[in-house]
Design a protein around this motif. Structure first.
Motif, short mmCIF file in Angstrom:
data_model
loop_
_atom_site.label_atom_id
_atom_site.label_comp_id
_atom_site.label_asym_id
_atom_site.label_seq_id
_atom_site.Cartn_x
_atom_site.Cartn_y
_atom_site.Cartn_z
N ILE A 332 0.86 -1.19 0.00
CA ILE A 332 0.00 0.00 0.00
C ILE A 332 0.90 1.23 0.00
CG2 ILE A 332 -1.83 -1.23 1.22
CD1 ILE A 332 -1.00 0.24 3.78
N SER A 333 0.31 2.34 -0.42
CA SER A 333 1.09 3.58 -0.50
C SER A 333 1.38 4.10 0.90
CB SER A 333 0.32 4.62 -1.32
OG SER A 333 -0.90 4.95 -0.67
N TYR A 334 2.39 4.96 1.00
CA TYR A 334 2.77 5.50 2.30
C TYR A 334 1.73 6.44 2.87
CZ TYR A 334 7.43 3.47 2.53
OH TYR A 334 8.48 2.59 2.65
N GLY A 335 0.86 6.93 2.03
CA GLY A 335 -0.18 7.83 2.53
C GLY A 335 -1.41 7.11 3.03
N SER A 336 -1.49 5.83 2.90
CA SER A 336 -2.68 5.07 3.31
C SER A 336 -2.60 4.73 4.80
CB SER A 336 -2.80 3.79 2.50
OG SER A 336 -2.95 4.07 1.13
N SER A 371 8.67 2.08 -2.55
CA SER A 371 7.49 2.85 -2.94
C SER A 371 6.25 2.44 -2.18
CB SER A 371 7.23 2.68 -4.44
OG SER A 371 8.36 3.02 -5.21
N SER A 372 6.36 1.48 -1.25
CA SER A 372 5.17 0.98 -0.60
C SER A 372 5.48 0.49 0.81
CB SER A 372 4.57 -0.18 -1.40
OG SER A 372 5.48 -1.27 -1.42
N GLU A 409 -4.95 3.03 -0.96
CA GLU A 409 -4.33 3.15 -2.27
C GLU A 409 -3.21 2.13 -2.46
OE1 GLU A 409 -2.91 7.07 -2.83
OE2 GLU A 409 -4.89 8.03 -2.68
N PHE A 410 -3.16 1.63 -3.68
CA PHE A 410 -2.02 0.82 -4.08
C PHE A 410 -0.91 1.74 -4.57
CE2 PHE A 410 -5.61 -2.09 -4.51
CZ PHE A 410 -5.12 -3.22 -3.88
N PRO A 411 0.33 1.43 -4.28
CA PRO A 411 1.41 2.34 -4.65
C PRO A 411 1.81 2.19 -6.12
CG PRO A 411 2.31 0.44 -3.55
CD PRO A 411 0.81 0.26 -3.54
N PHE A 412 2.44 3.26 -6.63
CA PHE A 412 3.07 3.23 -7.94
C PHE A 412 4.55 3.49 -7.77
CE2 PHE A 412 -1.33 4.50 -8.67
CZ PHE A 412 -1.70 3.68 -9.71
N GLN A 414 7.79 5.37 -7.85
CA GLN A 414 8.04 6.80 -7.96
C GLN A 414 9.42 7.13 -7.41
OE1 GLN A 414 5.08 8.74 -5.56
NE2 GLN A 414 5.57 7.60 -3.71
#
Length: 435
Positions: A332-336, A371-372, A409-412, A414
């Motif tokens: 998962i993304s770091y913002g989740s 990234s995740s 969110e799933f990460p991309f 980056q």
């Protein structure tokens, strides 16, 4: 030439008048036909009831085949009984019952053929045995059996220190065929009996069946050799030399057979196990002397040598327990919200019937990626033979839905680019037709 033809016709006519066209022969033929008709009438209704009783008592197996064969030849046995009664009457009257004896011999030959061939799984061999028995019966009827056997007994030959005659050789071949066929039938019977013993493991059943068959066929070969007068002690030196040759020339094959025995004895791999050998993942369909058959999920069947299963690393998914834990990685993304994602993940098994509810699924965080945030859902299944990728696919599809419903969110991939304050960057913009 005409005189010779007339002489042959006259001789044949005289022989027929003296031996065939007589009241004695006519009465014997009447006895044969009458006995056949009486037997057919008596046995017609009884045969159906006997067949029904046999089918009721035995559904399958050697016993059912043998009993059905006995019922099938029952009418011929009754016919032979009537023939023997008629023959006794003729002998009391001091007549030679040639026709009755011939009919009895042919009936006995038919019974032997029916009983023997009904137990032979090899139909080609059964037809060969039937032809041989009919030939012997025909020779006996025409009085040619004794001269032929005497002629064969007079043809002698030597092999080393052993001497044989043609009659002994023919008997030896016939006995070898009988012994080998008896060993095959007994082996099949033992196979069915051992398969019914539920207290034995599958690998031990396979080992016992192989051992019984080896003993039976070895005993059949030795018995056939001994029946023709071969001194078995003279084979000791030859067997030793042959063993050395086999040891060098067939080393790989023998090692596979030895490895097969080891696998059956230690029960590390047995039929029905789900194993993984290198890139091969599938279910063990059968274990044989040289190889093991492994069927994969895509229908491809691999024949893996037993030596490879012993010497290489093998993953047995069902060795001591059929329960297998699968790991489903998720990022998962770091913002989740990580805690919310961990709370949602166990719900991904809902609707997936193959996932066990006990032990319960476990969600945990396993690391920080580039990234995740790396999470992992650990689930248990009890049927790895049905595949593991399909279970992971169903669970991951549920995770996809749950994360979208809960705003996770799933990460991309980056990358962050940092520009130092004292760095100078030249920017040039080009457009169509010039700068």
């Amino acid at each position: 030439m005409q005189e010779k033809i007339d002489f042959a016709i006259a001789f044949l006519t005289d022989w027929l008048k003296a031996n065939v066209l007589t009241w004695n022969t006519a009465v014997q033929w009447s006895c044969v036909v009458g006995a056949y008709l009486v037997t057919a009438l008596l046995w017609r209704g009884l045969e159906r009831r006997l067949f029904a009783r046999v089918d009721e008592k035995f559904e399958t197996g050697l016993g059912r085949s043998l009993l059905r064969a006995l019922v099938d030849v029952g009418n011929v046995a009754v016919f032979i009984l009537f023939m023997q009664i008629c023959a006794s009457v003729f002998r009391v009257m001091e007549y030679v019952p040639r026709v009755i004896d011939a009919a009895s011999d042919l009936a006995v030959a038919w019974i032997v053929i029916r009983l023997v061939t009904s137990m032979m799984p090899n139909r080609a061999l059964a037809r060969g045995v039937a032809a041989l028995v009919w030939a012997v019966a025909a020779l006996n009827v025409f009085g040619l059996l004794s001269p032929i056997t005497d002629f064969l007994a007079g043809l002698s030959f030597s092999v080393g220190d052993n001497s044989f005659n043609a009659l002994e050789a023919v008997k030896g071949l016939a006995l070898a065929a009988v012994f080998l066929q008896a060993a095959a039938i007994t082996g099949q019977f033992a196979d069915r009996r051992i398969q019914r013993i539920r207290d034995l493991s599958p690998s031990l059943r396979v080992l016992m069946i192989k051992a019984v068959k080896v003993v039976l066929f070895t005993a059949a070969v030795l018995a056939a050799m001994s029946s023709v007068g071969i001194d078995l002690t003279s084979l000791a030196i030859f067997s030793s030399a042959l063993g050395v040759g086999i040891g060098f020339g067939l080393q790989t094959i023998i090692s596979n057979y030895v490895a097969g025995v080891i696998l059956l004895m230690d029960r590390s791999i047995k039929p029905g196990d789900t194993i993984e050998v290198g890139s091969v993942y599938g279910v063990v369909r059968g274990m044989f002397g040289r190889y093991a058959s492994v069927l994969t999920r895509d229908g491809t069947e691999y024949l893996i040598p037993n030596q490879q299963l012993v010497s290489n690393e093998v993953v047995n998914w069902t060795y001591s327990d059929t329960n297998v834990r699968l790991k489903v990685p998720v990022g998962i993304s770091y913002g989740s919200d990580v805690e919310k994602a961990l709370a949602v993940l166990p719900s991904a098994i809902e609707g997936v019937s193959r996932v066990l509810r006990s032990p319960a699924p476990l969600a945990c965080m396993v690391g920080f990626g580039d990234s995740s945030v790396d999470l992992e859902l650990r689930i248990w299944i009890a049927d790895a033979d049905k595949g593991v990728t399909n279970v992971r696919s169903e669970v991951m599809l549920n995770i996809w839905r749950l994360f979208h419903e809960n705003g996770i969110e799933f990460p991309f991939p980056q990358r962050d680019v940092h520009i130092k304050p004292d760095s100078a960057i030249a920017v040039k913009i080009e457009k169509d037709g010039g700068e």
